[in-house]
Design a protein around this motif. Structure first.
Motif, short mmCIF file in Angstrom:
data_model
loop_
_atom_site.label_atom_id
_atom_site.label_comp_id
_atom_site.label_asym_id
_atom_site.label_seq_id
_atom_site.Cartn_x
_atom_site.Cartn_y
_atom_site.Cartn_z
N PHE A 1 -54.29 81.00 -24.00
CA PHE A 1 -54.19 82.02 -24.53
C PHE A 1 -55.64 83.03 -24.23
O PHE A 1 -55.31 84.16 -24.23
CB PHE A 1 -54.41 81.63 -26.09
N VAL A 2 -56.75 82.66 -24.04
CA VAL A 2 -57.84 83.55 -23.89
C VAL A 2 -57.73 83.98 -22.56
O VAL A 2 -58.47 83.04 -21.46
CB VAL A 2 -59.20 82.71 -24.11
N GLN A 3 -57.39 85.00 -21.98
CA GLN A 3 -57.41 85.69 -20.83
C GLN A 3 -58.70 86.77 -20.72
O GLN A 3 -58.58 87.12 -19.52
CB GLN A 3 -55.95 86.14 -20.46
N ALA A 4 -58.84 87.35 -21.68
CA ALA A 4 -59.73 88.59 -21.65
C ALA A 4 -61.17 88.23 -22.49
O ALA A 4 -60.87 87.76 -23.67
CB ALA A 4 -59.10 89.71 -22.13
N GLY A 5 -62.32 88.09 -22.03
CA GLY A 5 -63.49 87.78 -22.82
C GLY A 5 -63.54 86.34 -23.01
O GLY A 5 -63.26 85.35 -22.20
N SER A 6 -64.42 85.75 -23.98
CA SER A 6 -64.75 84.43 -24.03
C SER A 6 -64.64 84.19 -25.79
O SER A 6 -65.10 85.11 -26.33
CB SER A 6 -66.09 84.04 -23.44
N LEU A 7 -64.23 83.01 -25.97
CA LEU A 7 -64.02 82.52 -27.46
C LEU A 7 -64.84 80.95 -27.50
O LEU A 7 -64.63 79.98 -26.56
CB LEU A 7 -62.65 82.36 -27.61
N GLY A 8 -66.00 81.03 -28.21
CA GLY A 8 -66.57 79.66 -28.63
C GLY A 8 -65.72 79.05 -29.77
O GLY A 8 -65.88 80.05 -30.71
N VAL A 9 -65.71 77.76 -29.63
CA VAL A 9 -64.86 77.21 -30.90
C VAL A 9 -65.97 75.86 -31.08
O VAL A 9 -66.16 75.13 -30.40
CB VAL A 9 -63.63 76.52 -30.30
N ARG A 10 -66.21 75.84 -32.44
CA ARG A 10 -67.11 74.70 -33.29
C ARG A 10 -65.76 73.94 -33.59
O ARG A 10 -65.26 74.45 -34.74
CB ARG A 10 -68.08 74.90 -34.11
N TRP A 11 -65.50 72.79 -33.38
CA TRP A 11 -64.47 71.77 -33.87
C TRP A 11 -64.87 71.12 -35.09
O TRP A 11 -66.29 71.28 -35.29
CB TRP A 11 -63.93 70.96 -32.73
N PRO A 12 -64.02 70.67 -35.87
CA PRO A 12 -64.46 69.81 -37.04
C PRO A 12 -65.56 68.67 -36.76
O PRO A 12 -66.37 68.49 -37.79
CB PRO A 12 -62.98 69.29 -37.56
N ASP A 13 -65.43 68.25 -35.70
CA ASP A 13 -66.17 67.28 -35.41
C ASP A 13 -67.95 67.55 -34.88
O ASP A 13 -68.38 66.79 -34.72
CB ASP A 13 -66.06 66.07 -34.38
N GLY A 14 -67.86 69.07 -34.93
CA GLY A 14 -69.23 69.44 -34.66
C GLY A 14 -69.26 69.77 -33.20
O GLY A 14 -70.27 70.71 -32.70
N ALA A 15 -68.50 69.53 -32.38
CA ALA A 15 -68.45 69.91 -30.97
C ALA A 15 -68.05 71.39 -30.75
O ALA A 15 -67.32 71.70 -31.38
CB ALA A 15 -67.37 68.82 -30.05
N VAL A 16 -68.68 71.90 -29.71
CA VAL A 16 -68.43 73.27 -29.38
C VAL A 16 -68.09 73.55 -27.93
O VAL A 16 -68.41 72.78 -26.74
CB VAL A 16 -69.88 73.83 -29.31
N GLN A 17 -66.76 74.42 -27.67
CA GLN A 17 -66.27 74.40 -26.46
C GLN A 17 -66.29 75.86 -26.16
O GLN A 17 -65.90 76.85 -27.19
CB GLN A 17 -64.88 73.66 -26.51
N GLN A 18 -66.32 76.44 -24.74
CA GLN A 18 -66.16 77.74 -24.61
C GLN A 18 -64.99 78.01 -23.73
O GLN A 18 -64.37 77.18 -23.11
CB GLN A 18 -67.27 78.24 -23.78
N TYR A 19 -64.04 79.00 -24.11
CA TYR A 19 -62.96 79.56 -23.50
C TYR A 19 -62.95 80.70 -22.88
O TYR A 19 -63.41 81.64 -23.65
CB TYR A 19 -61.65 79.31 -24.37
N VAL A 20 -63.21 80.70 -21.58
CA VAL A 20 -63.65 81.93 -21.00
C VAL A 20 -62.13 82.44 -20.37
O VAL A 20 -61.69 81.80 -19.11
CB VAL A 20 -64.83 81.77 -19.88
#
Length: 404
Positions: free
Chosen positions: A12-31
């Motif tokens: 989905f993320v094709q433009a820009g970047s999205l950081g996601v904090r999941w319910p378990d606290g883990a953080v992931q970047q989608y660039v």
């Protein structure tokens, strides 16, 4: 479900970047491979993850309202900017695209707005209470796109300019013209046309809150003999007028009723009459209304493509004597409303509750971005039964606008 949403977000993320904090606290970047805005989102529980996977168009707004989704190190506007920009990319969220296709098949029923349903739809939004709208509207209670001639006007100045711009297209060249205002809101346009142009105005609405307020305003202004407001559906009109104006109402008509709407304008105009219809539209062809907007904000509403409007106008026998597209004017208007609402947000919470305040700020931010990144615009159609009702060129509009 988390691993499935992870796979969706990578596509989905094709433009820009999205950081996601999941319910378990883990953080992931989608660039994405393309430059774009940066934002972050906190998904607080598994229910939010599941909902975003299977019904994102409805679930994101609902999850924000419930506090299950929150911006992460950014504003709500920043987060929606990134998401709505990427949603416009071909091949975005597959589930949402399927949902949009199904809504398109059903849109005739979704937008089926007979009189009784239209009244319920209007009450859902416009009868929320005048105290709410006082938090962010201008002093004349204009709840539609303002007109920014230079781009740096105040909201009040831009709304006054909008009324002058519309009046110039109505050719109010002599006092005493009878004007019909379809969807008159809180009465600002009708009162302006009466006070500044000498018109005799009838305003109609389906909102009881707006009707009461508009009548009070007419009385306070000493214009009750010149302006009359009625609780009336446009389909029940039984007389003719010199001019007809409709601002911000056509979005509530519904595609199955376009033919009727323009036929009513045709029969309600005198032979040399002029009408002006101001509406939100879209530049990318026929579509559907976002399910969250349809459920929580404007049930039965739809912003049409011009291709969906012109056919109905042609079949009605009306001439389109002028058409103007206003591109970013509503984005600027909504930015003003969003800032004003934010400044008085605590009052909205006191009037309703936190959930309602979240709903309304989501609505304002998403609406602004619909004009900035998703192809929404405003159009103004000048209509007449007569080939010769208006001059050959648009010079008369500019002259009238500059006189007032």
């Amino acid at each position: 479900m988390q691993h499935l949403l992870d796979r969706v977000l990578k596509q989905f993320v094709q433009a820009g970047s999205l950081g996601v904090r999941w319910p378990d606290g883990a953080v992931q970047q989608y660039v994405g491979p393309q430059a774009g805005p940066q934002a972050g989102v906190w998904l607080k529980n598994a229910a939010a993850v599941r909902a975003l996977l299977f019904n994102p168009g409805l679930a994101f707004g609902e999850s924000y309202m419930e506090g299950a989704v929150a911006p992460l190190d950014c504003s709500l506007y920043d987060l929606l900017h990134l998401l709505m920009l990427n949603a416009m990319r071909p091949g975005g969220h597959v589930v949402e695209q399927l949902g949009a296709a199904l809504r398109y098949v059903r849109r005739g029923w979704i937008q089926f707005n007979p009189t009784a349903r239209s009244r319920r739809n209007v009450a859902h939004h416009y009868d929320l209470g005048n105290q709410l709208y006082a938090l962010f509207l201008d002093k004349d209670w204009q709840y539609s796109c303002a007109y920014f001639r230079h781009g740096d006007e105040t909201l009040e100045a831009a709304q006054e300019a909008k009324k002058r711009h519309i009046a110039s297209k109505l050719m109010l060249d002599r006092p005493g013209l009878e004007v019909l205002d379809i969807g008159c809101g809180w009465g600002g346009m009708a009162l302006t046309l009466a006070r500044d142009y000498g018109a005799i105005v009838t305003g109609i609405t389906l909102s009881e809150e707006q009707l009461t307020f508009a009548r009070q305003r007419a009385q306070q202004a000493g214009l009750e003999k010149q302006v009359r407001f009625e609780l009336l559906d446009y389909r029940h009109l039984q007389r003719q007028f010199d001019r007809i104006v409709s601002v911000g109402m056509f979005e509530h008509v519904g595609i199955g009723h376009y033919q009727t709407f323009f036929e009513v304008i045709r029969k309600s105009l005198k032979a040399d009459g002029v009408a002006l219809v101001h509406s939100i539209g879209r530049n990318d062809g026929p579509g559907t209304t976002n399910p969250w907007v349809n459920k929580y904000i404007f049930p039965g509403g739809y912003s049409p493509a011009l291709s969906e409007v012109f056919g109905a106008v042609e079949r009605s026998g009306l001439w389109v004597t002028d058409c103007e597209v206003l591109r970013l004017h509503y984005a600027r208007t909504l930015a003003c409303w969003r800032e004003r609402f934010a400044a008085r947000r605590a009052e909205a919470v006191a009037l309703y509750d936190e959930r309602f305040a979240r709903m309304f700020e989501f609505y304002l931010a998403a609406s602004e971005l619909a004009f900035e990144v998703q192809g929404h615009m405003n159009f103004q159609l000048q209509l007449s039964p007569s080939l010769t009702a208006v001059p050959l060129t648009r010079d008369y509009m500019t002259q009238a606008e500059n006189r007032n």
